[in-house]
Design a protein around this motif. Structure first.
Motif, PDB file in Angstrom:
ATOM      1  N   GLY A  29      11.003  47.740  45.752  1.00 54.91           N
ATOM      2  CA  GLY A  29      11.443  47.597  44.368  1.00 54.91           C
ATOM      3  C   GLY A  29      10.669  48.480  43.413  1.00 54.91           C
ATOM      4  N   ALA A  30       9.347  48.421  43.479  1.00 52.86           N
ATOM      5  CA  ALA A  30       8.534  49.196  42.538  1.00 52.86           C
ATOM      6  C   ALA A  30       8.743  50.695  42.750  1.00 52.86           C
ATOM      7  N   GLY A  31       8.824  51.105  44.010  1.00 57.17           N
ATOM      8  CA  GLY A  31       9.009  52.532  44.328  1.00 57.17           C
ATOM      9  C   GLY A  31      10.346  53.034  43.799  1.00 57.17           C
ATOM     10  N   LEU A  79       8.312  58.646  50.113  1.00 58.11           N
ATOM     11  CA  LEU A  79       7.926  58.502  51.506  1.00 58.11           C
ATOM     12  C   LEU A  79       8.029  57.041  51.888  1.00 58.11           C
ATOM     13  N   GLU A  80       8.720  56.751  52.946  1.00 56.18           N
ATOM     14  CA  GLU A  80       8.871  55.354  53.384  1.00 56.18           C
ATOM     15  C   GLU A  80       8.520  55.256  54.873  1.00 56.18           C
ATOM     16  N   LYS A  81       7.680  54.294  55.153  1.00 53.14           N
ATOM     17  CA  LYS A  81       7.203  54.088  56.526  1.00 53.14           C
ATOM     18  C   LYS A  81       8.300  53.563  57.474  1.00 53.14           C
ATOM     19  N   GLY A  98      11.711  47.105  51.847  1.00 53.12           N
ATOM     20  CA  GLY A  98      10.462  46.358  51.948  1.00 53.12           C
ATOM     21  C   GLY A  98      10.666  44.865  51.719  1.00 53.12           C
ATOM     22  N   THR A  99       9.698  44.244  51.108  1.00 50.01           N
ATOM     23  CA  THR A  99       9.803  42.804  50.841  1.00 50.01           C
ATOM     24  C   THR A  99      10.834  42.542  49.746  1.00 50.01           C
ATOM     25  N   THR A 100      11.042  43.530  48.875  1.00 49.24           N
ATOM     26  CA  THR A 100      12.029  43.363  47.799  1.00 49.24           C
ATOM     27  C   THR A 100      13.393  42.972  48.371  1.00 49.24           C
ATOM     28  N   LYS A 101      13.727  43.563  49.507  1.00 51.43           N
ATOM     29  CA  LYS A 101      15.051  43.335  50.095  1.00 51.43           C
ATOM     30  C   LYS A 101      15.219  41.886  50.586  1.00 51.43           C
ATOM     31  N   ALA A 158      13.562  39.179  49.223  1.00 53.02           N
ATOM     32  CA  ALA A 158      13.057  38.232  48.215  1.00 53.02           C
ATOM     33  C   ALA A 158      14.181  37.323  47.710  1.00 53.02           C
ATOM     34  N   GLY A 159      13.763  36.332  46.933  1.00 55.64           N
ATOM     35  CA  GLY A 159      14.748  35.424  46.346  1.00 55.64           C
ATOM     36  C   GLY A 159      15.602  36.105  45.282  1.00 55.64           C
ATOM     37  N   GLY A 160      15.089  37.164  44.692  1.00 57.86           N
ATOM     38  CA  GLY A 160      15.909  37.964  43.776  1.00 57.86           C
ATOM     39  C   GLY A 160      15.879  37.541  42.317  1.00 57.86           C
ATOM     40  N   GLY A 161      15.039  36.571  41.963  1.00 56.46           N
ATOM     41  CA  GLY A 161      14.932  36.188  40.555  1.00 56.46           C
ATOM     42  C   GLY A 161      13.637  36.727  39.975  1.00 56.46           C
ATOM     43  N   TRP A 162      13.647  37.027  38.668  1.00 58.17           N
ATOM     44  CA  TRP A 162      12.409  37.495  38.049  1.00 58.17           C
ATOM     45  C   TRP A 162      12.252  36.837  36.693  1.00 58.17           C
ATOM     46  N   PRO A 170       5.335  57.399  57.269  1.00 58.73           N
ATOM     47  CA  PRO A 170       4.227  56.699  56.599  1.00 58.73           C
ATOM     48  C   PRO A 170       3.194  57.648  56.005  1.00 58.73           C
ATOM     49  N   ALA A 171       2.875  57.422  54.749  1.00 59.01           N
ATOM     50  CA  ALA A 171       1.784  58.200  54.147  1.00 59.01           C
ATOM     51  C   ALA A 171       0.478  57.722  54.773  1.00 59.01           C
ATOM     52  N   GLU A 172      -0.410  58.669  55.031  1.00 54.68           N
ATOM     53  CA  GLU A 172      -1.691  58.311  55.660  1.00 54.68           C
ATOM     54  C   GLU A 172      -2.868  58.491  54.723  1.00 54.68           C
ATOM     55  N   GLY A 188      -1.286  47.023  54.104  1.00 56.67           N
ATOM     56  CA  GLY A 188      -2.446  47.410  53.296  1.00 56.67           C
ATOM     57  C   GLY A 188      -2.742  48.903  53.269  1.00 56.67           C
ATOM     58  N   ASP A 189      -1.782  49.728  53.656  1.00 59.94           N
ATOM     59  CA  ASP A 189      -2.030  51.188  53.690  1.00 59.94           C
ATOM     60  C   ASP A 189      -2.419  51.713  52.306  1.00 59.94           C
ATOM     61  N   GLY A 190      -1.755  51.179  51.281  1.00 58.75           N
ATOM     62  CA  GLY A 190      -2.028  51.652  49.919  1.00 58.75           C
ATOM     63  C   GLY A 190      -3.434  51.285  49.471  1.00 58.75           C
ATOM     64  N   GLY A 233       3.938  47.528  41.305  1.00 62.25           N
ATOM     65  CA  GLY A 233       4.405  46.493  42.226  1.00 62.25           C
ATOM     66  C   GLY A 233       3.277  45.630  42.755  1.00 62.25           C
ATOM     67  N   GLU A 234       3.538  45.087  43.915  1.00 69.10           N
ATOM     68  CA  GLU A 234       2.632  44.103  44.509  1.00 69.10           C
ATOM     69  C   GLU A 234       1.255  44.682  44.867  1.00 69.10           C
ATOM     70  N   LEU A 235       1.198  45.970  45.074  1.00 69.62           N
ATOM     71  CA  LEU A 235      -0.068  46.629  45.420  1.00 69.62           C
ATOM     72  C   LEU A 235      -0.970  46.667  44.175  1.00 69.62           C
ATOM     73  N   ASN A 255       6.481  38.767  40.514  1.00 66.33           N
ATOM     74  CA  ASN A 255       6.245  40.062  41.157  1.00 66.33           C
ATOM     75  C   ASN A 255       7.384  41.053  40.954  1.00 66.33           C
ATOM     76  N   LEU A 256       8.613  40.555  40.975  1.00 67.36           N
ATOM     77  CA  LEU A 256       9.715  41.502  40.759  1.00 67.36           C
ATOM     78  C   LEU A 256       9.682  42.007  39.323  1.00 67.36           C
ATOM     79  N   ALA A 257       9.294  41.114  38.388  1.00 62.92           N
ATOM     80  CA  ALA A 257       9.140  41.559  36.992  1.00 62.92           C
ATOM     81  C   ALA A 257       8.107  42.690  36.954  1.00 62.92           C
TER      82      ALA A 257
HETATM   83  C1  LIG Z   1      10.436  35.149  51.019  1.00 62.64           C
HETATM   84  C2  LIG Z   1      10.038  35.847  49.754  1.00 62.64           C
HETATM   85  C3  LIG Z   1      10.712  35.552  48.579  1.00 62.64           C
HETATM   86  C4  LIG Z   1      10.317  36.174  47.393  1.00 62.64           C
HETATM   87  N1  LIG Z   1      11.031  35.917  46.266  1.00 62.64           N
HETATM   88  C5  LIG Z   1      10.664  36.500  45.105  1.00 62.64           C
HETATM   89  C6  LIG Z   1      11.417  36.273  43.922  1.00 62.64           C
HETATM   90  O1  LIG Z   1      12.450  35.609  43.921  1.00 62.64           O
HETATM   91  N2  LIG Z   1      10.959  36.839  42.772  1.00 62.64           N
HETATM   92  C7  LIG Z   1       9.831  37.623  42.721  1.00 62.64           C
HETATM   93  O2  LIG Z   1       9.466  38.092  41.650  1.00 62.64           O
HETATM   94  N3  LIG Z   1       9.149  37.900  43.853  1.00 62.64           N
HETATM   95  C8  LIG Z   1       9.548  37.367  45.035  1.00 62.64           C
HETATM   96  N4  LIG Z   1       8.855  37.649  46.175  1.00 62.64           N
HETATM   97  C9  LIG Z   1       7.780  38.646  46.101  1.00 62.64           C
HETATM   98  C10 LIG Z   1       8.375  40.033  45.904  1.00 62.64           C
HETATM   99  O3  LIG Z   1       9.523  40.149  46.706  1.00 62.64           O
HETATM  100  C11 LIG Z   1       7.396  41.151  46.281  1.00 62.64           C
HETATM  101  O4  LIG Z   1       6.146  40.942  45.715  1.00 62.64           O
HETATM  102  C12 LIG Z   1       7.961  42.481  45.764  1.00 62.64           C
HETATM  103  O5  LIG Z   1       9.276  42.660  46.261  1.00 62.64           O
HETATM  104  C13 LIG Z   1       7.079  43.634  46.191  1.00 62.64           C
HETATM  105  O6  LIG Z   1       7.721  44.831  45.846  1.00 62.64           O
HETATM  106  P1  LIG Z   1       6.998  46.204  46.085  1.00 62.64           P
HETATM  107  O7  LIG Z   1       7.946  47.256  45.721  1.00 62.64           O
HETATM  108  O8  LIG Z   1       5.660  46.178  45.472  1.00 62.64           O
HETATM  109  O9  LIG Z   1       6.750  46.203  47.676  1.00 62.64           O
HETATM  110  P2  LIG Z   1       7.838  46.205  48.837  1.00 62.64           P
HETATM  111  O10 LIG Z   1       9.176  45.807  48.369  1.00 62.64           O
HETATM  112  O11 LIG Z   1       7.266  45.430  49.976  1.00 62.64           O
HETATM  113  O12 LIG Z   1       7.926  47.733  49.230  1.00 62.64           O
HETATM  114  C14 LIG Z   1       6.840  48.389  49.818  1.00 62.64           C
HETATM  115  C15 LIG Z   1       7.372  49.465  50.716  1.00 62.64           C
HETATM  116  O13 LIG Z   1       6.294  50.323  51.110  1.00 62.64           O
HETATM  117  C16 LIG Z   1       6.478  50.706  52.462  1.00 62.64           C
HETATM  118  N5  LIG Z   1       5.210  51.183  52.977  1.00 62.64           N
HETATM  119  C17 LIG Z   1       4.127  50.470  53.376  1.00 62.64           C
HETATM  120  N6  LIG Z   1       3.143  51.295  53.778  1.00 62.64           N
HETATM  121  C18 LIG Z   1       3.605  52.572  53.621  1.00 62.64           C
HETATM  122  C19 LIG Z   1       3.068  53.856  53.881  1.00 62.64           C
HETATM  123  N7  LIG Z   1       1.846  54.017  54.404  1.00 62.64           N
HETATM  124  N8  LIG Z   1       3.821  54.943  53.608  1.00 62.64           N
HETATM  125  C20 LIG Z   1       5.085  54.807  53.115  1.00 62.64           C
HETATM  126  N9  LIG Z   1       5.661  53.600  52.876  1.00 62.64           N
HETATM  127  C21 LIG Z   1       4.914  52.489  53.118  1.00 62.64           C
HETATM  128  C22 LIG Z   1       7.019  49.443  53.108  1.00 62.64           C
HETATM  129  O14 LIG Z   1       7.676  49.735  54.314  1.00 62.64           O
HETATM  130  C23 LIG Z   1       7.969  48.920  52.020  1.00 62.64           C
HETATM  131  O15 LIG Z   1       9.258  49.439  52.182  1.00 62.64           O
HETATM  132  C24 LIG Z   1       9.237  37.093  47.390  1.00 62.64           C
HETATM  133  C25 LIG Z   1       8.591  37.410  48.586  1.00 62.64           C
HETATM  134  C26 LIG Z   1       8.999  36.807  49.763  1.00 62.64           C
HETATM  135  C27 LIG Z   1       8.326  37.181  51.044  1.00 62.64           C
END
Ligand SMILES: Cc1cc2nc3c(=O)[nH]c(=O)nc-3n(C[C@H](O)[C@H](O)[C@H](O)COP(=O)(O)OP(=O)(O)OC[C@H]3O[C@@H](n4cnc5c(N)ncnc54)[C@H](O)[C@@H]3O)c2cc1C
Length: 488
Positions: free
Chosen positions: A22-24, A41-43, A49-52, A54-58, A169-171, A234-236, A451-453, A466-468
């Motif tokens: 989501g953040a990317g 770059l996507e691993k 990622g986790t965005t896909k 998630a519950g989808g509410g923010w 994957p970025a290293e 935890g790569d980031g 994002g979450e990182l 987190n989605l917010a």
């Molecule tokens: C079951 C569940 C329900 C949730 N429901 C909600 C919700 O309703 N509302 C809410 O706000 N939050 C929710 N969350 C939390 C939220 O989904 C995550 O915190 C948020 O989606 C994280 O987004 P992100 O873009 O930071 O990371 P991600 O969406 O996880 O994306 C990170 C991406 O980085 C990639 N990556 C990792 N390492 C590397 C690398 N070295 N090089 C390249 N790519 C790499 C991964 O493969 C991944 O695709 C939920 C989480 C879970 C598990």
């Protein structure tokens, strides 16, 4: 060790986004719309990622007084100015999503289950400022039941001249003579690829839900499983540390209880639609109000170490239920989490009993023997609990009267539950411009995160926060990265 600048770059672009969740996606869309060329770059083989999963509410704050609430949850771990910025920008995430074709609306989730159900409003309604938030969601097009946030974001990436490199994957970050980030080294197939970032690198590669060493170091108990995407290792965190980033919020989590079996990398987020369940510890005793838990903080309630016995007496937690409860609904609702499309849990839990995931006992004594908890203690616990149900008052833990239904239809069942992460919050520290900073608080030139990182949630988490954050800081990072002066 600093990675040597290559004699020749394989790819050159303005902005490199590391991690296509989501953040990317938000960062990439924003940077591209501001005229920057972008490589993601996507691993994994696909984005999301986790965005896909998630519950989808923010969350959407309705008033700046919501800052008081976020400050309480952050407990001094995040500067008030940054919280103000986050709250202010979170009020307008719907506008941003509309601008890319989404149809966001305020919604009130109906809590359909205990333990893993989304709450309609703030998680801690008694705190000051809690009344100033609502939750948002994207309206689903007619005829679809799937989540729509990720499809909206990814289709917008696809519409733009953004190059997405999956299985890459970025290293390491590559830095110039002044410590500024000028590129990324990534793994591609059997070889390395060097990508020059003429403007900036944005780290959006999620949490460390599957990095055992980091979890051991930073989280309050073990084991800790996860519902998140298994590529979040935890790569980031490591890449940012290597270029001098300060870390923050590493012990903070959003974590509930999950069932884990070796056949699946991720845990199953278990929920109870019926009231017919209790939680007991390894001594066969109840230890909290099972029906009054906030699902993102449950792990903090069970991670208690007993130094006298040198053990975590509440890990695993045993959820105990009866035949009537067993028939009522599957323990895994499959509405979110990495396993949601990987396994179809049987409607009456019978398949999972046959698999041995759920333990069955004709009597409480037999169940206790099988799960290896003290039999007389479990029997006492059940009869006491059933007595409370008759009285309509839980004298031990204050479970609400309407959730007090006796467990009185044998056979009995138990499932082992462990702390399991929705997400970690820790990572490189960021400022209000989404810049990654060093331990002196100085920005590391040309390095951003979102994002979450390294999220803003440093102590307790507000569900849907987190989605917010992905949208707010993804947008800031993308905008600022695109505005950097390009390198030669
Ligand atoms: C079951 C569940 C329900 C949730 N429901 C909600 C919700 O309703 N509302 C809410 O706000 N939050 C929710 N969350 C939390 C939220 O989904 C995550 O915190 C948020 O989606 C994280 O987004 P992100 O873009 O930071 O990371 P991600 O969406 O996880 O994306 C990170 C991406 O980085 C990639 N990556 C990792 N390492 C590397 C690398 N070295 N090089 C390249 N790519 C790499 C991964 O493969 C991944 O695709 C939920 C989480 C879970 C598990």
């Amino acid at each position: 060790m600093r990675v040597t600048i290559p004699g020749k770059w394989d790819i050159e672009t303005d902005v490199v986004v590391v991690g296509y969740g989501g953040a990317g996606a938000v960062a990439a869309i924003t940077a591209s719309d501001r005229g920057a060329s972008v490589v993601i770059l996507e691993k994994a083989p696909t984005g999301g990622g986790t965005t896909k999963v998630a519950g989808g509410g923010w969350l959407r704050p309705t008033d700046m007084r919501f800052c008081q609430y976020v400050e309480k949850l952050c407990a001094g771990t995040t500067e008030p100015e940054l919280i103000r910025l986050f709250v202010e920008k979170s009020m307008k995430t719907g506008d941003w999503l509309k601008s890319i074709g989404g149809d966001p609306y305020d919604f009130k989730p109906v809590q359909i289950s205990y333990v893993a159900g989304p709450l309609p409003g703030a998680s801690y309604p008694w705190l000051p400022g809690a009344e100033f938030m609502v939750k948002m969601k994207l309206r689903k097009p007619a005829g679809t039941e799937d989540e729509v946030l990720w499809p909206l974001l990814s289709s917008n990436v696809e519409k733009r001249p953004i190059k997405v490199m999956t299985n890459t994957p970025a290293e390491d970050l590559i830095t110039g003579p002044k410590g500024e980030v000028i590129g990324v080294r990534a793994q591609r197939g059997a070889g390395k690829v060097f990508i020059k970032a003429k403007k900036a690198v944005i780290l959006t590669c999620g949490g460390f839900e599957y990095d055992e060493a980091m979890k051991n170091d930073y989280l309050p108990c073990r084991p800790f499983y996860a519902f998140a995407d298994p590529n979040c290792t935890g790569d980031g965190v490591r890449m940012a540390q290597k270029v001098g980033a300060a870390l923050w919020h590493m012990p903070a989590t959003s974590a509930a209880l999950g069932f884990k079996t070796p056949e699946y990398v991720a845990a199953f987020n278990v929920s109870f639609v019926t009231e017919r369940f209790i939680f007991v510890n390894r001594d066969g005793k109840r230890f909290l109000d099972e029906a009054g838990l906030e699902d993102h903080e449950i792990a903090t309630r069970v991670c208690v170490f007993d130094t006298a016995r040198w053990t975590y007496p509440q890990i695993p937690v045993y959820a105990v239920f009866d035949e009537a409860g067993r028939k009522k609904a599957p323990l895994f609702q499959a509405n979110s989490g990495f396993n949601r499309t990987l396994y179809k849990w049987s409607p009456d839990n019978s398949v999972e009993i046959n698999k041995g995931w759920i333990t069955k006992g004709k009597t409480i004594a037999e169940l206790a023997r099988k799960i290896k908890v003290n039999g007389p203690a479990l029997e006492r616990c059940l009869s006491q609990y059933n007595e409370f149900c008759k009285m309509g008052r839980d004298a031990d833990f204050g479970r609400a009267a309407e959730a007090l239904v006796p467990l009185d239809t044998p056979p009995y069942y138990a499932i082992e539950l462990y702390p399991s992460l929705c997400n970690t919050q820790g990572g490189p520290r960021r400022d209000g411009e989404s810049r990654v900073v060093n331990p002196d608080g100085k920005p590391i030139p040309r390095l951003y995160s979102a994002g979450e990182l390294g999220s803003v949630w440093g102590f307790l988490y507000q569900g849907s926060g987190n989605l917010a954050e992905c949208i707010v800081f993804g947008e800031i990072a993308g905008r600022n990265a695109a505005a950097e002066e390009p390198l030669e």
